[in-house]
Design a protein around this motif. Structure first.
Motif, PDB file in Angstrom:
ATOM      1  N   VAL A  70       0.844  -1.190   0.000  1.00  0.00           N
ATOM      2  CA  VAL A  70       0.000   0.000   0.000  1.00  0.00           C
ATOM      3  C   VAL A  70       0.880   1.241   0.000  1.00  0.00           C
ATOM      4  O   VAL A  70       0.663   2.182  -0.776  1.00  0.00           O
ATOM      5  N   ASP A  71       1.900   1.246   0.855  1.00  0.00           N
ATOM      6  CA  ASP A  71       2.812   2.390   0.899  1.00  0.00           C
ATOM      7  C   ASP A  71       3.468   2.631  -0.448  1.00  0.00           C
ATOM      8  O   ASP A  71       3.659   3.772  -0.864  1.00  0.00           O
ATOM      9  N   ASN A  72       3.815   1.540  -1.134  1.00  0.00           N
ATOM     10  CA  ASN A  72       4.462   1.693  -2.439  1.00  0.00           C
ATOM     11  C   ASN A  72       3.538   2.351  -3.462  1.00  0.00           C
ATOM     12  O   ASN A  72       3.986   3.160  -4.280  1.00  0.00           O
ATOM     13  N   VAL A  73       2.249   2.018  -3.412  1.00  0.00           N
ATOM     14  CA  VAL A  73       1.301   2.659  -4.329  1.00  0.00           C
ATOM     15  C   VAL A  73       1.178   4.140  -3.977  1.00  0.00           C
ATOM     16  O   VAL A  73       1.236   5.019  -4.845  1.00  0.00           O
ATOM     17  N   LEU A  74       1.054   4.443  -2.677  1.00  0.00           N
ATOM     18  CA  LEU A  74       0.858   5.834  -2.255  1.00  0.00           C
ATOM     19  C   LEU A  74       2.060   6.705  -2.585  1.00  0.00           C
ATOM     20  O   LEU A  74       1.914   7.877  -2.912  1.00  0.00           O
ATOM     21  N   ARG A  75       3.239   6.109  -2.501  1.00  0.00           N
ATOM     22  CA  ARG A  75       4.453   6.879  -2.802  1.00  0.00           C
ATOM     23  C   ARG A  75       4.487   7.375  -4.237  1.00  0.00           C
ATOM     24  O   ARG A  75       5.149   8.368  -4.530  1.00  0.00           O
ATOM     25  N   ARG A  76       3.811   6.681  -5.110  1.00  0.00           N
ATOM     26  CA  ARG A  76       3.830   7.089  -6.528  1.00  0.00           C
ATOM     27  C   ARG A  76       2.802   8.188  -6.836  1.00  0.00           C
ATOM     28  O   ARG A  76       2.702   8.635  -7.977  1.00  0.00           O
ATOM     29  N   LEU A  77       2.034   8.590  -5.825  1.00  0.00           N
ATOM     30  CA  LEU A  77       0.980   9.577  -6.068  1.00  0.00           C
ATOM     31  C   LEU A  77       1.324  10.939  -5.485  1.00  0.00           C
ATOM     32  O   LEU A  77       1.851  11.037  -4.374  1.00  0.00           O
ATOM     33  N   GLY A  78       1.009  11.977  -6.255  1.00  0.00           N
ATOM     34  CA  GLY A  78       1.202  13.347  -5.780  1.00  0.00           C
ATOM     35  C   GLY A  78       0.077  13.749  -4.841  1.00  0.00           C
ATOM     36  O   GLY A  78      -0.742  12.926  -4.440  1.00  0.00           O
ATOM     37  N   PRO A  79       0.040  15.038  -4.469  1.00  0.00           N
ATOM     38  CA  PRO A  79      -0.983  15.519  -3.542  1.00  0.00           C
ATOM     39  C   PRO A  79      -2.386  15.384  -4.151  1.00  0.00           C
ATOM     40  O   PRO A  79      -2.567  15.596  -5.350  1.00  0.00           O
ATOM     41  N   ASP A  80      -3.332  15.009  -3.305  1.00  0.00           N
ATOM     42  CA  ASP A  80      -4.712  14.833  -3.736  1.00  0.00           C
ATOM     43  C   ASP A  80      -5.523  16.012  -3.208  1.00  0.00           C
ATOM     44  O   ASP A  80      -5.603  16.213  -1.999  1.00  0.00           O
ATOM     45  N   PRO A  81      -6.119  16.807  -4.104  1.00  0.00           N
ATOM     46  CA  PRO A  81      -6.855  17.998  -3.658  1.00  0.00           C
ATOM     47  C   PRO A  81      -7.948  17.659  -2.655  1.00  0.00           C
ATOM     48  O   PRO A  81      -8.289  18.496  -1.812  1.00  0.00           O
ATOM     49  N   LEU A  82      -8.519  16.458  -2.723  1.00  0.00           N
ATOM     50  CA  LEU A  82      -9.602  16.099  -1.808  1.00  0.00           C
ATOM     51  C   LEU A  82      -9.087  15.627  -0.461  1.00  0.00           C
ATOM     52  O   LEU A  82      -9.868  15.402   0.454  1.00  0.00           O
ATOM     53  N   CYS A  83      -7.771  15.458  -0.324  1.00  0.00           N
ATOM     54  CA  CYS A  83      -7.199  15.133   0.980  1.00  0.00           C
ATOM     55  C   CYS A  83      -6.700  16.400   1.672  1.00  0.00           C
ATOM     56  O   CYS A  83      -6.220  16.323   2.811  1.00  0.00           O
ATOM     57  N   ARG A  84      -6.827  17.532   1.009  1.00  0.00           N
ATOM     58  CA  ARG A  84      -6.473  18.847   1.560  1.00  0.00           C
ATOM     59  C   ARG A  84      -5.087  18.898   2.220  1.00  0.00           C
ATOM     60  O   ARG A  84      -4.964  19.399   3.342  1.00  0.00           O
ATOM     61  N   PRO A  85      -4.026  18.423   1.579  1.00  0.00           N
ATOM     62  CA  PRO A  85      -2.698  18.550   2.186  1.00  0.00           C
ATOM     63  C   PRO A  85      -2.312  20.025   2.262  1.00  0.00           C
ATOM     64  O   PRO A  85      -2.591  20.782   1.328  1.00  0.00           O
ATOM     65  N   VAL A  86      -1.710  20.433   3.384  1.00  0.00           N
ATOM     66  CA  VAL A  86      -1.432  21.865   3.573  1.00  0.00           C
ATOM     67  C   VAL A  86      -0.447  22.401   2.543  1.00  0.00           C
ATOM     68  O   VAL A  86      -0.511  23.555   2.147  1.00  0.00           O
ATOM     69  N   ASP A  87       0.488  21.528   2.112  1.00  0.00           N
ATOM     70  CA  ASP A  87       1.503  21.999   1.161  1.00  0.00           C
ATOM     71  C   ASP A  87       1.227  21.501  -0.255  1.00  0.00           C
ATOM     72  O   ASP A  87       2.135  21.360  -1.059  1.00  0.00           O
ATOM     73  N   GLY A  88      -0.046  21.212  -0.558  1.00  0.00           N
ATOM     74  CA  GLY A  88      -0.394  20.665  -1.872  1.00  0.00           C
ATOM     75  C   GLY A  88       0.075  21.535  -3.032  1.00  0.00           C
ATOM     76  O   GLY A  88       0.652  21.031  -3.999  1.00  0.00           O
ATOM     77  N   ALA A  89      -0.181  22.830  -2.913  1.00  0.00           N
ATOM     78  CA  ALA A  89       0.181  23.731  -4.009  1.00  0.00           C
ATOM     79  C   ALA A  89       1.685  23.730  -4.252  1.00  0.00           C
ATOM     80  O   ALA A  89       2.144  23.727  -5.396  1.00  0.00           O
ATOM     81  N   SER A  90       2.465  23.704  -3.173  1.00  0.00           N
ATOM     82  CA  SER A  90       3.919  23.745  -3.367  1.00  0.00           C
ATOM     83  C   SER A  90       4.454  22.414  -3.880  1.00  0.00           C
ATOM     84  O   SER A  90       5.381  22.374  -4.692  1.00  0.00           O
ATOM     85  N   GLN A  91       3.839  21.287  -3.421  1.00  0.00           N
ATOM     86  CA  GLN A  91       4.238  19.990  -3.989  1.00  0.00           C
ATOM     87  C   GLN A  91       3.959  19.949  -5.486  1.00  0.00           C
ATOM     88  O   GLN A  91       4.770  19.477  -6.281  1.00  0.00           O
ATOM     89  N   MET A  92       2.787  20.448  -5.859  1.00  0.00           N
ATOM     90  CA  MET A  92       2.411  20.463  -7.267  1.00  0.00           C
ATOM     91  C   MET A  92       3.353  21.379  -8.052  1.00  0.00           C
ATOM     92  O   MET A  92       3.827  21.024  -9.135  1.00  0.00           O
ATOM     93  N   ALA A  93       3.665  22.534  -7.489  1.00  0.00           N
ATOM     94  CA  ALA A  93       4.556  23.482  -8.169  1.00  0.00           C
ATOM     95  C   ALA A  93       5.935  22.865  -8.367  1.00  0.00           C
ATOM     96  O   ALA A  93       6.550  23.020  -9.427  1.00  0.00           O
TER      97      ALA A  93
END
Length: 268
Positions: A115-138
């Motif tokens: 499960v961790d391996n799958v999650l590691r391949r994914l960027g920030p999810d807007p519906l999980c509201r990560p605080v640094d989502g915009a900067s991760q995406m940038a």
DNA sequence: GTGTCATGCGTAT
DNA sequence: TACGCCTGACACG
């Protein structure tokens, strides 16, 4: 309609019916029989969505990982349960409710490390509201020289967007889809992120993608929009832009169609 | 009835 | 870049 909002909605709706119950797990189609047997009669602990992926964690620490792909569909059923379709990959049933899954790209059993391996391949999810989502995406987009219209579908940059959202979010942001991702300003990436958060949240609640401002088509509310009025660009090739009346264009990026308004999306 | 296309993505070439 | 996989909706004859 499997973009990210659908998976989060499924996680929410299925959780209310299935979580905390010992479930019957079956694979009438036979392609997931071993996996279903491994969790059969186990209590379901959580259902979580991340991007377009769904994870069902059971009390024996095994997880069912589902990705709908292009064709996968869930059906929600109640007693008396109808006869499952011949291609039902997975049935999860409580005493009263059943979730019927057909046509997924992925339906497999995972150990916690997987499960961790799958999650590691994914960027920030807007519906999980990560605080640094915009900067991760940038930071992800800043490393890409491909068109931003292509980079938005890369699930490592932002998880959960599909072909409808890439056309619609670029329209809402006023961005030219063909500008290289690393040339888009940080303000515009922040804008794309914020639009993704508000758009997917709204669509998760309603169960459908509606980007059009109702006033633009002379309606008073989102719910009054008919099917053909819900989107600005997606599949509107040759039709007038709802905002400026210029003609919506289409092209292929990586063999997938994208639609845009050349006047409203001139910014780069 | 048949053919085409689609809201996706992994693998092979 | 092309192909394979999985299903359903729709256009066409």
């Amino acid at each position: 309609m499997p973009e990210g909002h659908v998976l989060h909605r499924e996680a929410r709706l299925q959780s209310t019916k299935l979580v905390d119950h010992p479930l019957r797990a079956e694979s009438p189609q036979g392609r997931f029989t071993t996996g279903a047997e491994a969790v059969d009669r186990q209590r379901l602990i959580t259902i979580e969505a991340r991007g377009k992926h769904l994870f069902y964690r059971f009390e024996n620490d095994l997880t069912i990982h589902v990705h709908l792909g292009l064709f996968g569909k869930f059906r929600h059923q109640q007693l008396p349960f109808p006869e499952p379709s011949a291609n039902a990959r997975l049935l999860l049933s409580s005493d009263t409710d059943r979730v019927h899954l057909a046509g997924p790209t992925t339906c497999r059993l995972l150990e916690p490390d997987d499960v961790d391996n799958v999650l590691r391949r994914l960027g920030p999810d807007p519906l999980c509201r990560p605080v640094d989502g915009a900067s991760q995406m940038a930071s992800a987009l800043g490393r890409r020289t491909v068109p931003v219209g292509r980079a938005l579908l890369d699930q490592r940059a932002i998880a959960g967007l599909g072909n409808i959202y890439r056309s619609e979010l670029l329209f809402l942001a006023g961005l030219d889809p063909f500008v290289p991702a690393n040339v888009v300003s940080s303000d515009d990436i922040a804008k794309l992120w914020d639009l993704s958060v508000s758009q997917l949240r709204s669509d998760e609640r309603s169960g459908r993608i509606v980007t059009v401002d109702p006033a633009v088509v002379g309606k008073t509310s989102r719910s009054r929009l008919v099917r053909d009025e819900r989107l600005y660009a997606y599949k509107r090739h040759g039709e007038p832009c709802r905002v400026c009346s210029d003609t919506i264009r289409t092209a292929k990026i990586d063999d997938r169609n994208i639609w845009w308004c050349p006047s409203c999306q001139a910014k780069n």
